[in-house]
Each structure stands twice: as structure tokens, then as C-alpha cells.
Design an enzyme around this catalytic site. Structure first.
Site, PDB file in Angstrom:
ATOM      1  N   ASP A  35       0.836  -1.197   0.000  1.00  0.00           N
ATOM      2  CA  ASP A  35       0.000   0.000   0.000  1.00  0.00           C
ATOM      3  C   ASP A  35       0.869   1.244   0.000  1.00  0.00           C
ATOM      4  O   ASP A  35       1.498   1.568   1.010  1.00  0.00           O
ATOM      5  CB  ASP A  35      -0.902  -0.005   1.245  1.00  0.00           C
ATOM      6  CG  ASP A  35      -2.062  -0.969   1.097  1.00  0.00           C
ATOM      7  OD1 ASP A  35      -2.741  -0.912   0.059  1.00  0.00           O
ATOM      8  OD2 ASP A  35      -2.283  -1.779   2.018  1.00  0.00           O
ATOM      9  N   ASP A 175     -10.540  -4.651  -1.365  1.00  0.00           N
ATOM     10  CA  ASP A 175      -9.504  -4.231  -0.410  1.00  0.00           C
ATOM     11  C   ASP A 175     -10.131  -3.333   0.646  1.00  0.00           C
ATOM     12  O   ASP A 175     -10.723  -2.303   0.319  1.00  0.00           O
ATOM     13  CB  ASP A 175      -8.418  -3.463  -1.188  1.00  0.00           C
ATOM     14  CG  ASP A 175      -7.257  -3.008  -0.311  1.00  0.00           C
ATOM     15  OD1 ASP A 175      -7.181  -3.408   0.862  1.00  0.00           O
ATOM     16  OD2 ASP A 175      -6.413  -2.262  -0.842  1.00  0.00           O
TER      17      ASP A 175
END
Ligand code: DX5
Ligand code: ZN
Length: 222
Positions: A35, A175
């Protein structure tokens, strides 16, 4: 019931990163999710391209890189050179999304487009043939450990239908907020790939147990 599980290393204990990456691989995750946050597009800062070779030292799993940043185009070559296997950009930050996806694919990387909860699927219509991954955010991106927005189940259903209607074999990934309760809901809505941070790393039985629990939850629900 085969699902593709990506572990978000944002939730890792960075003082033991190598060890935790090995535990993820041994525990059977399919991808490692990285991320990238810029402090502008999302209210948090995380890592740059430097982290990818570090992670690659400990694993041969594919690196699934999620770029939560303004102006990603300038850094895409650096992420590709650093070893990204899947590179996902946000449609909200890409005014030239067609070109961005073309650039990613031309490098041999798989290309993904991510949609924030408020962003409609329609924004993918003209680029659907350039997509290897469609990433639906389950909550407002920026932090691990948030719940998911239950309305996203309907969006996932529409996304699955949208991909079928366009003859796309892109992977439908979710996600944010995936747990043993919510992941089966997202699966039933049509998602087949899932990112998990806190449900894996904060599992009371450890990393391998967290991974097994998520996989078992899908089997039970299906
Ligand atoms: C932040 C990231 C997510 C996050 C997932 O929004 O995009 O990948 O790390 O973490 P959990 O699974 O804890 O919601
Ligand atoms: Zn992510």
C-alpha cells in the site's frame, strides 16, 4: 472454492518484516500487497519503491502494488524497475487513465484500476480491455483495521456483471475491511481476489491461522 488472497504488509511488524513475509508465504497467501500512500490522496504516508527489493529478498510471491497517490505517472517506472508484478492506480488520480494503463502493460506488469467507494464503475467503461485487475475499495482508503461499507456488496455484484458484459477476464479484487464475516459476503457478490491486513496480522492464532481462517470462512459460506 479458490480465492486469491493478498496480504497487505501495511499491517506487518516492521521490526520483523523478513520473518513475517516468510510466514505469509508459508501460510499460503498468493500475493503480497504493498500500500503506497502519499499523504495527499489519502491521509496517511507509507512507502516508496525502495521497499519492493527489500520484500523481494524474502519471497518469490508476486508483488501487488496499490498506488494511493496523486500523479502516479511519474513514479510508475520506478515501481516497475523495483519489481512490481501488479500495479494498480486509482481512477480518481489518473486524468489520462488510458495512457497510464497502457504504460503499465507495455512494461510487462499487470495493470489494475482501483475505485474508491464513491466512484462509479462507469469510469472504467472505456478502459476495460486494458485491465487485468479491478480493485473495489471496501472503505475509505488510508488505514488498515477499518470496517467495510456493506453497500459495497451491491457494487461488487454490479462490477462482476460489468466485467462479464464486457467479456473481460479481469480479476475482481476487494480491499479494506475483509474479515471472516465480510470476505464471504464479498465472495458471494462475485469478488475472487481479496486483500487483507489486520485479519491476517492481528489474528490471535498467528499469521498462518489468520490466512487459514479467511480461506475456511469462504468454504463454509459457499
Ligand atoms: C488501506 C489499504 C488496505 C489496508 C487493508 O486502505 O488500501 O490495503 O491495508 O487493511 P485491512 O484488511 O485491515 O482493512
Ligand atoms: Zn490496498
Amino acid at each position: 472454492m479458490s480465492i486469491l488472497l493478498a496480504a497487505s504488509i501495511l499491517s506487518a511488524d516492521f521490526s520483523r518484516l523478513g520473518e513475517q513475509i516468510q510466514a505469509l508465504e508459508q501460510g499460503g497467501v498468493d500475493w503480497l500487497h504493498i500500500d503506497v500512500m502519499d499523504g495527499h490522496f489519502v491521509p496517511n504516508l507509507s512507502f516508496g519503491p525502495f521497499l519492493l527489493p527489500v520484500v523481494k529478498k524474502h519471497t518469490s510471491l508476486p508483488l501487488d502494488v496499490h498506488l494511493m497517490m496523486e500523479n502516479p505517472d511519474g513514479l510508475i517506472p520506478a515501481f516497475i524497475a523495483a519489481g512490481a508484478d501488479i500495479l494498480t492506480v486509482h481512477v480518481e488520480t489518473c486524468p489520462h487513465l488510458y495512457r497510464t494503463l497502457q504504460t503499465i502493460r507495455a512494461s510487462g506488469c499487470q495493470a489494475g484500476a482501483a475505485l474508491n467507494p464513491a466512484t462509479p464503475l462507469e469510469s472504467l467503461r472505456e478502459v476495460v480491455h486494458l485491465l487485468d485487475v479491478v480493485l473495489i475499495l471496501g472503505n475509505n482508503p488510508g488505514f488498515s483495521g477499518q470496517g467495510w461499507f456493506p453497500e459495497m456488496a451491491a457494487k461488487i455484484k454490479r462490477a462482476a456483471r460489468f466485467l462479464t458484459e464486457h467479456g473481460s477476464s479481469a480479476i475482481l479484487q476487494v480491499d479494506g475491511g475483509m474479515t471472516c464475516q465480510t470476505l464471504p459476503e464479498a465472495y458471494q457478490a462475485g469478488a475472487r481476489a481479496f486483500v487483507s491486513g489486520s485479519a491476517i496480522f492481528n489474528s490471535s492464532g498467528g499469521i498462518a491461522h489468520g490466512i487459514q481462517s479467511l480461506r475456511a470462512a469462504v468454504q463454509t459460506a459457499a
